[in-house]
Design an enzyme around this catalytic site. Structure first.
Site, PDB file in Angstrom:
ATOM      1  N   LYS A  21       0.830  -1.213   0.000  1.00  0.00           N
ATOM      2  CA  LYS A  21       0.000   0.000   0.000  1.00  0.00           C
ATOM      3  C   LYS A  21       0.862   1.261   0.000  1.00  0.00           C
ATOM      4  CE  LYS A  21      -2.275  -1.010   3.825  1.00  0.00           C
ATOM      5  NZ  LYS A  21      -1.636  -2.294   4.185  1.00  0.00           N
ATOM      6  N   ARG A  96      -9.982   1.101   8.425  1.00  0.00           N
ATOM      7  CA  ARG A  96      -9.611  -0.263   8.795  1.00  0.00           C
ATOM      8  C   ARG A  96     -10.744  -0.968   9.533  1.00  0.00           C
ATOM      9  NH1 ARG A  96      -3.750   0.738   8.922  1.00  0.00           N
ATOM     10  NH2 ARG A  96      -2.509  -1.083   9.384  1.00  0.00           N
ATOM     11  N   ARG A 135      11.651  -5.729   5.639  1.00  0.00           N
ATOM     12  CA  ARG A 135      11.626  -4.452   4.916  1.00  0.00           C
ATOM     13  C   ARG A 135      12.232  -3.306   5.739  1.00  0.00           C
ATOM     14  NH1 ARG A 135       5.120  -2.951   4.721  1.00  0.00           N
ATOM     15  NH2 ARG A 135       4.926  -2.532   6.953  1.00  0.00           N
ATOM     16  N   ARG A 169      10.721  -0.193  10.924  1.00  0.00           N
ATOM     17  CA  ARG A 169       9.626   0.045  11.865  1.00  0.00           C
ATOM     18  C   ARG A 169       9.709  -0.938  13.024  1.00  0.00           C
ATOM     19  NH1 ARG A 169       4.212   0.461   8.372  1.00  0.00           N
ATOM     20  NH2 ARG A 169       3.481  -0.610  10.248  1.00  0.00           N
ATOM     21  N   ARG A 180      -0.938  -8.335  13.283  1.00  0.00           N
ATOM     22  CA  ARG A 180      -1.477  -7.341  12.345  1.00  0.00           C
ATOM     23  C   ARG A 180      -2.280  -8.017  11.235  1.00  0.00           C
ATOM     24  NH1 ARG A 180       3.985  -4.615  11.100  1.00  0.00           N
ATOM     25  NH2 ARG A 180       2.869  -3.380   9.546  1.00  0.00           N
TER      26      ARG A 180
HETATM   27  P1  AMP Z   1       0.390   0.825   9.118  1.00  0.00           P
HETATM   28  O1  AMP Z   1       1.528   1.775   8.974  1.00  0.00           O
HETATM   29  O2  AMP Z   1      -0.790   1.182   8.254  1.00  0.00           O
HETATM   30  O3  AMP Z   1       0.794  -0.617   8.981  1.00  0.00           O
HETATM   31  O4  AMP Z   1      -0.139   0.988  10.634  1.00  0.00           O
HETATM   32  C1  AMP Z   1       0.704   0.694  11.744  1.00  0.00           C
HETATM   33  C2  AMP Z   1      -0.141   0.532  12.990  1.00  0.00           C
HETATM   34  O5  AMP Z   1      -0.842   1.749  13.262  1.00  0.00           O
HETATM   35  C3  AMP Z   1      -1.230  -0.536  12.892  1.00  0.00           C
HETATM   36  O6  AMP Z   1      -0.753  -1.833  13.201  1.00  0.00           O
HETATM   37  C4  AMP Z   1      -2.240  -0.013  13.916  1.00  0.00           C
HETATM   38  O7  AMP Z   1      -1.820  -0.297  15.227  1.00  0.00           O
HETATM   39  C5  AMP Z   1      -2.166   1.496  13.714  1.00  0.00           C
HETATM   40  N1  AMP Z   1      -3.113   1.995  12.688  1.00  0.00           N
HETATM   41  C6  AMP Z   1      -2.806   2.581  11.496  1.00  0.00           C
HETATM   42  N2  AMP Z   1      -3.908   2.953  10.834  1.00  0.00           N
HETATM   43  C7  AMP Z   1      -4.951   2.580  11.627  1.00  0.00           C
HETATM   44  C8  AMP Z   1      -6.366   2.669  11.498  1.00  0.00           C
HETATM   45  N3  AMP Z   1      -6.936   3.209  10.381  1.00  0.00           N
HETATM   46  N4  AMP Z   1      -7.129   2.180  12.504  1.00  0.00           N
HETATM   47  C9  AMP Z   1      -6.588   1.640  13.624  1.00  0.00           C
HETATM   48  N5  AMP Z   1      -5.263   1.504  13.805  1.00  0.00           N
HETATM   49  C10 AMP Z   1      -4.440   1.980  12.820  1.00  0.00           C
END
Ligand code: AMP
Length: 226
Positions: A21, A96, A135, A169, A180
């Site tokens: 993404k 989400r 990554r 990360r 996740r």
């Molecule tokens: P990402 O960078 O999109 O993989 O997000 C990293 C972490 O941030 C996720 O594992 C969640 O803990 C939190 N997170 C990001 N976007 C959301 C969302 N839209 N709703 C809830 N938690 C989120």
């Protein structure tokens, strides 16, 4: 050079962690002049800045769970209020949950914007843990790399900007990635049916070559904007 998208378009990228993404959103941003809006990036910035929202979000993020809708929606609303979003955004990692999707619908209705397409990046779950665990990104320009699948041409030097600083990360480790993925299937995968019901769902096979996937996405964006 970026191409002009004629209508303010909101694009949603759906897919589990590791589906690409962020990588694809960056490409669409460059090609179409849309703004990439990643709630994960916004939350990581809030954690780093030590804001109240960041403090409240940190435990869920560390465990690979979802942050509460309330916190995420507040962060998203603030970001969508900035003028650079008026020409269109690519939402990466939001919505989400079905609660977030419903809140997005009313936010966009208030702003006179609509969803151009919700694109599901379809991938094999089994490959995702390996993809995500290896990554890392350039700390300066954000270019993405992988220990096995994409290393810099010159060891330790970013291909895109020449920086020698890279970062990983904290939640890109095997245990957290599994949590996740579970959160994705339990909470986010139902949004595929939600957007199918709205007639805006598109699906892309996201297991192949990054350039081919980018071409498929660009074709969808062009069709949504015409
Ligand atoms: P990402 O960078 O999109 O993989 O997000 C990293 C972490 O941030 C996720 O594992 C969640 O803990 C939190 N997170 C990001 N976007 C959301 C969302 N839209 N709703 C809830 N938690 C989120």
């Amino acid at each position: 050079m970026s191409e002009t998208v004629t209508k303010p378009a909101v694009l949603i990228l759906l897919g589990p962690p590791g589906a690409g993404k962020g990588t694809q959103a960056r490409k669409l941003e460059q090609k179409f002049g849309l703004v990439q809006l990643s709630t994960g990036d916004l939350l990581r910035a809030a954690v780093a800045a030590g804001t109240d929202a960041g403090k409240a979000a940190k435990a869920a993020m560390d465990a690979g769970g979802l942050v509460s809708d309330e916190i995420v929606l507040a962060i998203l609303r603030d970001r969508m209020a900035e003028p650079d979003t008026r020409n269109g955004v690519i939402l990466d990692g939001f919505p989400r949950t079905t609660g977030q999707a419903a809140a997005l619908d009313s936010l966009l209705a208030d702003q006179g914007m609509g969803i151009g397409a919700a694109i599901s990046l379809d991938v094999d779950d089994a490959a995702m843990v390996e993809r995500v665990s290896g990554r890392y990104t350039c700390a300066n320009c954000g270019e993405g790399y992988h220990d096995r699948f994409k290393t810099p041409a010159v060891d330790g030097v970013c291909d895109a900007c020449g920086s020698t600083e890279f970062k990983r990360r904290a939640d890109d480790n095997a245990e957290t990635v599994s949590a996740r993925l579970e959160a994705y299937h339990a909470e986010t995968a139902p949004l595929i049916a939600y957007y199918e019901g709205q007639g805006v769902l598109k699906r892309v096979d996201a297991m192949g070559e990054i350039g081919r996937i980018a071409d498929d996405l660009a074709a969808i964006v062009e069709a949504a904007a015409s």
